[in-house]
Design an enzyme around this catalytic site. Structure first.
Site, short mmCIF file in Angstrom:
data_model
loop_
_atom_site.label_atom_id
_atom_site.label_comp_id
_atom_site.label_asym_id
_atom_site.label_seq_id
_atom_site.Cartn_x
_atom_site.Cartn_y
_atom_site.Cartn_z
CG ASN A 101 -0.30 -26.93 28.70
OD1 ASN A 101 -0.90 -25.92 29.06
ND2 ASN A 101 -0.19 -27.28 27.44
CD GLU A 110 -4.82 -19.99 21.11
OE1 GLU A 110 -4.60 -21.12 20.63
OE2 GLU A 110 -4.56 -18.94 20.50
CB CYS A 143 -2.50 -27.33 22.88
SG CYS A 143 -1.40 -25.93 22.65
CD GLU A 185 -3.38 -17.01 23.47
OE1 GLU A 185 -2.70 -18.04 23.59
OE2 GLU A 185 -3.96 -16.46 24.42
P1 NAD Z 1 -9.62 -27.73 30.91
O1 NAD Z 1 -10.49 -27.41 29.75
O2 NAD Z 1 -10.01 -28.82 31.82
O3 NAD Z 1 -9.47 -26.44 31.85
C1 NAD Z 1 -8.97 -25.22 31.35
C2 NAD Z 1 -9.38 -24.10 32.28
O4 NAD Z 1 -10.79 -23.89 32.19
C3 NAD Z 1 -9.08 -24.36 33.76
O5 NAD Z 1 -8.62 -23.16 34.34
C4 NAD Z 1 -10.45 -24.74 34.31
O6 NAD Z 1 -10.60 -24.47 35.69
C5 NAD Z 1 -11.35 -23.86 33.49
N1 NAD Z 1 -12.74 -24.31 33.37
C6 NAD Z 1 -13.22 -25.58 33.44
N2 NAD Z 1 -14.56 -25.57 33.26
C7 NAD Z 1 -14.94 -24.28 33.07
C8 NAD Z 1 -16.19 -23.64 32.82
N3 NAD Z 1 -17.33 -24.32 32.73
N4 NAD Z 1 -16.21 -22.30 32.67
C9 NAD Z 1 -15.05 -21.59 32.73
N5 NAD Z 1 -13.84 -22.15 32.98
C10 NAD Z 1 -13.79 -23.48 33.14
O7 NAD Z 1 -8.16 -27.95 30.30
P2 NAD Z 1 -6.84 -28.43 31.05
O8 NAD Z 1 -7.01 -29.87 31.38
O9 NAD Z 1 -6.50 -27.47 32.11
O10 NAD Z 1 -5.75 -28.27 29.89
C11 NAD Z 1 -5.53 -29.21 28.89
C12 NAD Z 1 -6.25 -28.78 27.62
O11 NAD Z 1 -5.85 -27.48 27.24
C13 NAD Z 1 -5.90 -29.67 26.43
O12 NAD Z 1 -7.04 -29.94 25.67
C14 NAD Z 1 -4.91 -28.82 25.64
O13 NAD Z 1 -4.84 -29.14 24.28
C15 NAD Z 1 -5.46 -27.46 25.87
N6 NAD Z 1 -4.44 -26.43 25.63
C16 NAD Z 1 -4.55 -25.62 24.53
C17 NAD Z 1 -3.57 -24.67 24.25
C18 NAD Z 1 -3.65 -23.78 23.04
O14 NAD Z 1 -3.00 -22.74 23.03
N7 NAD Z 1 -4.42 -24.12 22.01
C19 NAD Z 1 -2.48 -24.54 25.12
C20 NAD Z 1 -2.41 -25.37 26.23
C21 NAD Z 1 -3.39 -26.31 26.48
#
Ligand code: NAD
Length: 483
Positions: free
Chosen positions: A152, A249, A283, A457
């Site tokens: 995002n 996060e 998020c 962060e």
């Molecule tokens: P996601 O969890 O599907 O993927 C996040 C990242 O993790 C990607 O780069 C993905 O390739 C990687 N990944 C997936 N499986 C993995 C594994 N087993 N080991 C290591 N890496 C792995 O999330 P998304 O769909 O990309 O993003 C949306 C989510 O992120 C939402 O839940 C949102 O709330 C959260 N988010 C949180 C914050 C925050 O600062 N708290 C900010 C932005 C988004």
């Protein structure tokens, strides 16, 4: 604009590729057309990236903080100078309107580089005198750190991790989301141009399996993930095997409490920002909007009126203020939640369907008469869907707001500031906003409690999460021993 990068990865100060890795495309969410083809990092690429980081890290850590900081501040200047082209690239990769990316993405990343560049020279420990003896503490880097990003806010996430990590003397291997792989490569180029030594900040591409392989490498000291709770669980468990540091996060289902005495315009504005900016793909969004009984109808009326100001369309047109979902898959997930909400009896106030146009657009959607047990009030949707719930008393609102596994953020709108502070003290969240929502300046710690994550962060707090303390005790007298 040229969106295809020179190569998939950036290692040791240069682009690198290995076509043995499975190919994947980045798609422009407005048209669905591919804008770049990249390869998953192979074991050889992963090894090269970690080796380069490990080789460079100690030399980098040995530099005076002021010199490390200078590189980061130069990078901030370059990011700002290139803001327009970086914003256009981010818009191609994410579909977020240029109106947003021009102010919220590379610009926020530049703030982080400038801020941590500024404090790199003052990172230190303490001295405590114990009679003639004394000890002091050194704040030392962790070593090679892995950053893993969500789709995002791709360049913002990369900068929010890289800036404090590098300021503390670490080196980084960053894996962007496979949905939005492009801007992290630009950050790597910019850091090189700013004087970062080769290997200090490396980018490897790929799906989750690449992230998993990075964390398992024994040379890695820490992983910082921005992503969903299910991914966070896996990454945390894997990091635990090697006793590695983590920052998590993760997702949220944050509450916004709007009291009868609130400034209606501010409350509606906060709820709009907290549900529809970036088409709801944030998020910290306040997706459970609790409105006190007497305020409910005025709130819904004014909200509906202001939603008339949505300009949905070409994300590259600066007049557009509402873009498509970043992926077709996410669009389908959100549409499924909308269907579930209707099946469970939520009242659709506005929106509720895919927009009748090209691109992965979903209309800004508001449900009223939502109850705490409905799926849309319990699960993170990550799309433009606001749930409006009503409450009578402060105690009830607090209890219901906290009745969730998540704990990322929360908001309260009231003219009674004593109440605002009281409520901020009781809400289970990493960040509470009073009479505003979703502002995340670099000076302020950001992170979650409960299932929303660990660590912080931004701000000086981040230093504690990208460094470790060593105690050095100095004896000044004779050494007493029992024999
Ligand atoms: P996601 O969890 O599907 O993927 C996040 C990242 O993790 C990607 O780069 C993905 O390739 C990687 N990944 C997936 N499986 C993995 C594994 N087993 N080991 C290591 N890496 C792995 O999330 P998304 O769909 O990309 O993003 C949306 C989510 O992120 C939402 O839940 C949102 O709330 C959260 N988010 C949180 C914050 C925050 O600062 N708290 C900010 C932005 C988004």
């Amino acid at each position: 604009m040229q969106t295809q990068p020179t190569a998939s990865h950036y290692i040791d100060g240069a682009y690198a590729d290995d076509s043995e890795g499975a190919a994947f495309d980045s798609l422009y969410p407005y048209t669905g057309a591919p804008i770049a083809t990249l390869h998953d990092a192979t074991p050889a690429i992963i090894d090269a990236a970690i080796a380069a980081a490990a080789r460079t890290q100690m030399e980098w850590a040995a530099l005076p903080g002021v010199e490390r900081g200078r590189v980061l501040r130069r990078a901030a200047d370059i990011l700002r100078a290139q803001n327009r082209e970086l914003s256009e690239l981010e818009t191609y990769d994410t579909g977020k309107p240029l109106q947003e990316t021009l102010v919220a993405d590379a610009a926020s990343g530049a703030d982080a580089l400038e801020y941590f560049g500024g404090i790199a020279s003052s990172i230190g420990g303490e001295h405590v005198q114990l009679g003639d003896d004394f000890f002091y503490t050194r704040r030392e880097p962790l070593g090679v750190c892995v950053g893993i990003g969500a789709w995002n806010y791709p360049i913002q996430i990369a900068c929010w991790k890289a800036a404090p990590a590098l300021a503390c003397g670490n080196a980084m291997v960053f894996k962007p989301s496979e949905r939005t792989p492009l801007s992290a490569l630009k950050l790597a180029e910019i850091l090189t141009e700013a004087g970062a030594p080769p290997g200090l900040f490396n980018v490897v591409q790929g799906r989750g399996s690449v992230g998993a392989a990075l964390i398992e490498d024994p040379r890695v000291a820490k992983v910082s993930l921005t992503g969903s709770v299910p991914t966070g669980r896996k990454v945390y468990a894997s990091a635990a095997e090697g006793m590695r540091h983590v920052t998590m996060e993760l997702g949220g289902k944050s509450p916004i409490l709007i009291f009868d005495d609130a400034d209606l315009e501010a409350a509606v504005g906060g709820a709009i920002n907290g549900n529809f900016y970036s088409s709801g793909q944030i998020c910290s969004n306040g997706t459970r909007v609790f409105v006190q009984t007497d305020m409910k109808e005025p709130f819904l009326d004014r909200l509906t009126e202001r939603l008339g100001g949505v300009v949905m369309g070409d994300p590259m047109d600066e007049a557009t203020n509402f873009g498509p979902m970043t992926t077709g898959r996410q669009m389908q997930i959100v549409l499924d939640y909308i269907e579930t909400a209707q099946a469970e009896g939520a009242r659709l106030v506005t929106g509720g369907k895919r927009a009748d146009r090209d691109g992965w657009f979903i209309e800004p959607t508001v449900f009223a008469d939502v109850t705490d047990d409905m799926t849309i009030a319990r699960e993170e949707i990550f799309g433009p869907v606001m749930s409006v719930l009503s409450f009578k008393t402060e105690e009830e609102a607090i209890a219901r707001a906290n009745d969730t596994a998540f704990g990322l953020s929360a908001g309260v709108f009231t003219r009674d500031l004593a109440r605002g502070h009281r409520i901020a003290g009781t809400l289970q969240a990493g960040t509470c906003w009073i009479n505003t929502y979703n502002l995340t300046p670099v000076e302020m710690p950001f992170g979650g409690v409960k299932m929303s994550g660990l660590g912080r962060e931004n701000s000086r707090e981040a230093i504690a999460h990208w460094s470790q303390v060593k105690s050095v005790y100095v004896g000044a007298g004779t050494v007493e021993a029992p024999f």
